[in-house]
Scaffold this active site. Structure first.
Site, PDB file in Angstrom:
ATOM      1  CG  HIS A  56      36.887 -50.914 -41.883  1.00  0.00           C
ATOM      2  ND1 HIS A  56      37.090 -49.914 -40.961  1.00  0.00           N
ATOM      3  CD2 HIS A  56      37.446 -52.030 -41.347  1.00  0.00           C
ATOM      4  CE1 HIS A  56      37.739 -50.411 -39.910  1.00  0.00           C
ATOM      5  NE2 HIS A  56      37.963 -51.697 -40.128  1.00  0.00           N
ATOM      6  CG  HIS A  58      42.542 -54.182 -41.002  1.00  0.00           C
ATOM      7  ND1 HIS A  58      43.209 -53.346 -40.130  1.00  0.00           N
ATOM      8  CD2 HIS A  58      41.234 -54.079 -40.696  1.00  0.00           C
ATOM      9  CE1 HIS A  58      42.332 -52.772 -39.319  1.00  0.00           C
ATOM     10  NE2 HIS A  58      41.124 -53.200 -39.650  1.00  0.00           N
ATOM     11  CD  GLN A 151      45.405 -53.904 -34.552  1.00  0.00           C
ATOM     12  OE1 GLN A 151      45.342 -54.161 -35.735  1.00  0.00           O
ATOM     13  NE2 GLN A 151      44.359 -53.971 -33.749  1.00  0.00           N
ATOM     14  CG  HIS A 209      39.335 -49.906 -35.943  1.00  0.00           C
ATOM     15  ND1 HIS A 209      39.992 -49.258 -36.966  1.00  0.00           N
ATOM     16  CD2 HIS A 209      39.350 -51.233 -36.269  1.00  0.00           C
ATOM     17  CE1 HIS A 209      40.382 -50.138 -37.872  1.00  0.00           C
ATOM     18  NE2 HIS A 209      40.002 -51.347 -37.468  1.00  0.00           N
ATOM     19  CD  GLU A 212      36.438 -54.470 -34.012  1.00  0.00           C
ATOM     20  OE1 GLU A 212      36.407 -55.536 -34.648  1.00  0.00           O
ATOM     21  OE2 GLU A 212      37.393 -53.680 -34.081  1.00  0.00           O
ATOM     22  CG  ASP A 308      37.186 -55.616 -40.440  1.00  0.00           C
ATOM     23  OD1 ASP A 308      38.242 -54.967 -40.449  1.00  0.00           O
ATOM     24  OD2 ASP A 308      36.639 -55.992 -39.385  1.00  0.00           O
TER      25      ASP A 308
END
Length: 428
Positions: A56, A58, A151, A209, A212, A308
């Site tokens: 995971h 970005h 997102q 996701h 969270e 992450d």
């Protein structure tokens, strides 16, 4: 043999093992290998591991720290707002350059496979195009898998559905989502249903996701598991973060864990970021926010760890070191037994590879000869030291080397050199 690594320790505890490599594959893994190699390396009892896998990440945001400003509050929501401020100024070249630089760091750390989420809420799909180019460039040495990530919310962002489909059509590998960021719980559930149906139709994996949040009533993982079963996606779906589980009622979790296991949903915790972003509204006691890793494992769920973020709007630290991730995960989950340490190591190697479906990953005869030689005697020491990577190989080809890490000492009546390695019982 093209190469033989002698006297290695393996993650499963086997010692004094020889590893023979021929034509880019593991030809033999056994003690006392009766063969000669064109090149031979003496591991000297140190740990040879499969490469690290980050399940995971970005990569579209990595190394953008300080652009356009720093995250003053340190919160998830300010990070999302910062990313929104940065989007209009993004260029393909800058995205590619930052991602390629991070890839260099990753390879030096023995990290050879990354699943990266890429934002699809920008109608230009600049980040998608940039990371598809990065994926092409990195292919000879690093496996990069991309997730189409809305997102700003699949239903909350006006063109997110269309953009997500466009990203898949351009070659993005996995379907992503963020149900807890939709306007309502009902919208979050609707987004999960739509995304799972799209994945079933296209034969793709899903990585959302999910929850969270510190809100114990954020329960989208339950819906994700149920939709996984309904759409026949067992084994191909991942719930990332799952931080609300940290705050959930224990009775509810006792029902939830078997459902996740039945659905074959993978779970990804992100120890560095989960404990940084969660609990921000607490005074004391202060929640740390990481999901229930030992309980998920005990229920039979495959659990991986992710990095992450690294040097981006959400997290100003990081270096592509998955042993740092495992080290933090071990502490936060209180997995300090030898079995717990080993399972944390698995979370950044074999378990993470399982999330990505990397069938060639692992130290086994016939598989591709990808490995890392660590300056550590075993898995425990590797995590304790965040061990130096002495050698990184892919398909039997050396990608990176490091000199042994040790210090010269200038102390009366003490040894001239000192290192950090230690074998229990070696000093009496």
């Amino acid at each position: 043999m093209d190469l033989i690594i002698r006297h290695a320790t393996l993650p499963d505890g086997r010692r004094d093992v020889d590893i023979g490599i021929r034509d880019g594959r593991f030809a033999a893994i056994r003690p006392g290998l009766d063969a000669e190699g064109t090149e031979e390396i003496d591991a000297g009892g140190r740990l040879v591991s499969p490469p690290f896998v980050d399940a995971h990440f970005h990569m579209d945001a990595t190394l953008s720290l300080g652009l356009p400003r720093l995250n003053a509050s340190g919160t998830l929501l300010e990070g999302i707002a910062l990313w929104g401020e940065l989007k209009p100024d993004l260029t393909v070249d800058a995205l590619v350059n930052r991602a390629m630089a991070y890839g260099d760091m990753a390879v030096a750390q023995g990290l050879l496979a990354i699943r990266s989420h890429v934002d699809v809420c920008d109608d230009r799909l600049l980040a998608v195009d940039a990371l598809l180019e990065v994926k092409r460039r990195m292919a000879p040495y690093l496996h990069l898998e991309l997730v189409a990530f809305p997102q700003d919310g699949l239903l909350r962002s006006p063109n997110a559905k269309a953009n997500l489909v466009r990203a898949l059509d351009r070659g993005v590998d996995v379907i992503g989502g963020i149900p807890h960021f939709e306007r309502t719980m009902a919208d979050g559930a609707a987004s999960i249903r739509w995304l799972c149906e799209l994945a079933a139709e296209r034969g793709l994996r899903v990585d959302m996701h999910c929850d969270e949040s510190d809100d114990p009533l954020s329960r989208h993982i339950e819906i994700l598991a149920a939709e996984t079963i309904r759409t026949g996606l067992q084994g191909r779906v991942t719930g990332s973060h799952l931080t609300s589980m940290h705050s959930m009622d224990n009775y509810y979790v006792s029902k939830l864990l078997p459902l996740i296991a039945e659905a074959g949903v993978h779970a990804i915790a992100n120890p560095l970021i989960n404990i940084t972003l969660q609990g921000r509204h607490d005074t004391y006691p202060k929640r740390r926010g990481m999901t229930r890793v030992p309980e998920l494992l005990a229920a039979g769920v495959n659990v991986a760890f992710g990095h992450d973020c690294a040097m981006d709007p959400w997290y100003g630290m990081g270096s592509g070191d998955m042993l740092e991730v495992a080290h933090m995960g071990l502490h936060v989950a209180q997995m300090t037994s030898m079995e717990g340490v080993s399972r944390c190591f698995d979370a950044v190697t074999v378990n993470a590879a399982r999330v990505l479906g990397l069938d060639e990953h692992g130290l086994a005869e016939g598989r591709r000869a990808d490995l890392v030689l660590l300056q550590a005697g075993d898995v425990h020491e590797a995590i304790r030291l965040r061990a130096n990577r002495l050698l990184v190989m892919r398909e039997g080809r050396v990608l990176a080397r490091s000199a042994e890490r040790k210090s010269s000492l200038y102390l009366a009546e003490r040894p001239p050199e000192a290192g950090l390695e230690f074998r229990p019982g070696s000093i009496s």
